[in-house]
Motif scaffolding. Structure first.
Motif, short mmCIF file in Angstrom:
data_model
loop_
_atom_site.label_atom_id
_atom_site.label_comp_id
_atom_site.label_asym_id
_atom_site.label_seq_id
_atom_site.Cartn_x
_atom_site.Cartn_y
_atom_site.Cartn_z
N LEU A 132 41.90 78.88 29.40
CA LEU A 132 42.00 77.58 30.07
C LEU A 132 40.66 76.89 29.86
O LEU A 132 39.61 77.48 30.14
N ALA A 133 40.67 75.66 29.35
CA ALA A 133 39.42 74.96 29.08
C ALA A 133 39.45 73.60 29.74
O ALA A 133 40.47 72.90 29.68
N THR A 134 38.34 73.23 30.38
CA THR A 134 38.31 71.99 31.15
C THR A 134 37.26 71.03 30.61
O THR A 134 36.29 71.44 29.97
N ASP A 135 37.46 69.78 30.94
CA ASP A 135 36.40 68.79 30.76
C ASP A 135 36.67 67.65 31.73
O ASP A 135 37.84 67.39 32.06
N ALA A 136 35.63 67.00 32.19
CA ALA A 136 35.79 65.85 33.08
C ALA A 136 36.12 64.59 32.29
O ALA A 136 36.49 63.57 32.88
N SER A 137 35.98 64.65 30.97
CA SER A 137 36.17 63.47 30.12
C SER A 137 37.51 63.52 29.40
O SER A 137 37.76 64.43 28.60
N ALA A 138 38.36 62.53 29.67
CA ALA A 138 39.66 62.47 28.98
C ALA A 138 39.47 62.27 27.48
O ALA A 138 40.23 62.81 26.67
N GLU A 139 38.43 61.53 27.11
CA GLU A 139 38.17 61.30 25.68
C GLU A 139 37.79 62.61 24.99
O GLU A 139 38.20 62.88 23.87
N ALA A 140 36.97 63.41 25.66
CA ALA A 140 36.60 64.71 25.08
C ALA A 140 37.84 65.59 24.94
O ALA A 140 38.03 66.25 23.91
N LEU A 141 38.71 65.59 25.96
CA LEU A 141 39.90 66.44 25.90
C LEU A 141 40.82 66.03 24.76
O LEU A 141 41.48 66.89 24.15
N ALA A 142 40.85 64.75 24.44
CA ALA A 142 41.69 64.31 23.31
C ALA A 142 41.17 64.92 22.02
O ALA A 142 41.96 65.34 21.15
N VAL A 143 39.86 64.99 21.88
CA VAL A 143 39.26 65.60 20.69
C VAL A 143 39.59 67.10 20.66
O VAL A 143 39.99 67.66 19.64
N ALA A 144 39.42 67.76 21.82
CA ALA A 144 39.68 69.20 21.90
C ALA A 144 41.15 69.50 21.57
O ALA A 144 41.45 70.46 20.85
N ARG A 145 42.05 68.68 22.07
CA ARG A 145 43.48 68.91 21.80
C ARG A 145 43.81 68.70 20.33
O ARG A 145 44.64 69.40 19.75
N GLU A 146 43.15 67.72 19.73
CA GLU A 146 43.34 67.49 18.29
C GLU A 146 42.89 68.73 17.51
O GLU A 146 43.56 69.17 16.56
N ASN A 147 41.76 69.31 17.93
CA ASN A 147 41.27 70.51 17.24
C ASN A 147 42.23 71.68 17.42
O ASN A 147 42.51 72.42 16.48
N ARG A 148 42.74 71.86 18.63
CA ARG A 148 43.70 72.94 18.87
C ARG A 148 44.94 72.75 17.99
O ARG A 148 45.44 73.70 17.38
N ALA A 149 45.41 71.51 17.91
CA ALA A 149 46.63 71.25 17.13
C ALA A 149 46.39 71.54 15.65
O ALA A 149 47.23 72.15 14.98
N ARG A 150 45.22 71.13 15.13
CA ARG A 150 44.98 71.34 13.70
C ARG A 150 44.86 72.83 13.40
O ARG A 150 45.32 73.30 12.37
N LEU A 151 44.23 73.58 14.33
CA LEU A 151 44.06 75.01 14.11
C LEU A 151 45.34 75.79 14.41
O LEU A 151 45.51 76.93 13.98
N GLY A 152 46.23 75.15 15.19
CA GLY A 152 47.51 75.80 15.48
C GLY A 152 47.40 76.94 16.48
O GLY A 152 48.22 77.86 16.45
N PHE A 153 46.40 76.90 17.36
CA PHE A 153 46.25 77.97 18.35
C PHE A 153 47.16 77.70 19.55
O PHE A 153 47.09 76.64 20.16
N GLY A 154 47.97 78.70 19.89
CA GLY A 154 48.89 78.52 21.00
C GLY A 154 48.38 79.08 22.32
O GLY A 154 49.08 79.00 23.33
N ASN A 155 47.18 79.65 22.33
CA ASN A 155 46.72 80.35 23.54
C ASN A 155 45.57 79.64 24.25
O ASN A 155 44.77 80.28 24.93
N VAL A 156 45.49 78.32 24.08
CA VAL A 156 44.48 77.54 24.79
C VAL A 156 45.16 76.36 25.48
O VAL A 156 45.96 75.66 24.86
N VAL A 157 44.83 76.17 26.75
CA VAL A 157 45.32 75.02 27.51
C VAL A 157 44.11 74.20 27.94
O VAL A 157 43.12 74.77 28.42
N PHE A 158 44.18 72.90 27.73
CA PHE A 158 43.09 72.01 28.14
C PHE A 158 43.51 71.21 29.36
O PHE A 158 44.61 70.62 29.38
N VAL A 159 42.66 71.16 30.38
CA VAL A 159 42.96 70.35 31.57
C VAL A 159 41.74 69.52 31.96
O VAL A 159 40.60 69.96 31.80
#
Ligand code: GLN
Length: 271
Positions: A132-159
């Protein structure tokens, strides 16, 4: 007409920056540049490189200019919404992995994930971990989610969460964080690459420890028995961070130096 060699020599940048930006401008890798030193750039390539070189000379981080930085061998998208992942943070990943069993399905919390660098590195090394990974910044989380999607990792949740506020009452086997830790008035914030990075990812109160205090004080209530906390900190904060860990009831405190030999990461266990 400008050749690869001339463009590199005339850029006014340190060689590695010139090579990375020219490779980006021509859509090739650095090895291609080495093998094509006498090749002429097209006018569009020369212009694109000139514009990038000028922005770099004005201080913009190379990673923001290319939109990419490798961390733990993983290619990550980075934008000015996130801190540029740094080599010293790989020291944190190394230590965190020592506390993360290979078997089982450990639960991991990464606070202030930014680009997702630490969370994605741990998820990559421990595919059975639930991160589970957090950030207070919605803009940062959008970047993190893009990275997760490109890498195809299914075991990380961003909130989205201000440190522990949005984490709920789950318990974790490992909590990791590279929080902001620079003192608010530190002159480094007004110099070099740091000027272009998000202040909220860098500065943390008068002594730089405000985020670390919150993270360390809140860890015992969220760690499962035997769980560990691993944090990155500033070059002169090792003693104070160790004291915070002791005050929170941590045992087995471990300190690691970064590649420059500076104590940079501290960890402790909650029994
Ligand atoms: N290591 C960064 C620096 O260059 C700071 C990163 C942080 O505050 N987490 O100062």
């Amino acid at each position: 007409m400008t050749t690869v060699r001339q463009a590199l020599a005339q850029s006014g940048l340190v060689p590695v920056d010139a090579q990375v930006l020219l490779a980006h401008a021509v859509g090739r890798d650095r090895a291609w540049l080495v093998a094509h030193r006498d090749e002429a750039l097209t006018p569009a390539q020369a212009d694109a490189f000139g514009a990038l070189a000028q922005r770099r000379r004005a201080g913009e981080p190379v990673a923001y200019l290319t939109g990419m930085r490798e961390f733990w061998g993983l290619p990550l998208t980075v934008t000015p919404a996130v801190l540029v992942p740094r080599p010293e943070t790989e020291t944190l990943v190394e230590l965190a992995l020592e506390w993360l069993p290979r078997d089982g399905t450990p639960r991991v919390l990464d606070l202030g994930t930014g680009s997702g660098a630490i969370a994605l590195a741990l998820a990559h090394e421990r595919p059975r971990a639930q991160v589970l990974a957090t950030d207070a910044s919605a803009e940062a989380l959008a970047v993190a989610r893009e990275n997760r999607a490109r890498l195809g990792f299914g075991n990380v949740v961003f909130v989205e969460s201000d440190w522990y506020d949005g984490v709920g009452d789950a318990h974790f086997d490992l909590i990791v964080s590279n929080p902001p830790y620079v003192a608010a008035r530190d002159p480094h914030l007004t110099e070099g690459d740091l000027r272009f990075e998000p202040a909220a990812a860098l500065a943390a109160g008068a002594d730089g420890l405000s985020a670390l205090r919150t993270i360390i004080a809140g860890a015992p209530a969220r760690l499962a028995p035997g769980g560990a906390l691993v944090v990155e900190h500033g070059y002169d904060q090792s003693e104070r961070v160790q004291a915070l860990l002791r005050d929170a009831g941590c045992t087995n405190i471990v300190v690691r130096r970064d590649l420059a030999g500076i104590p940079r990461v501290a960890a402790g266990r909650i029994d």
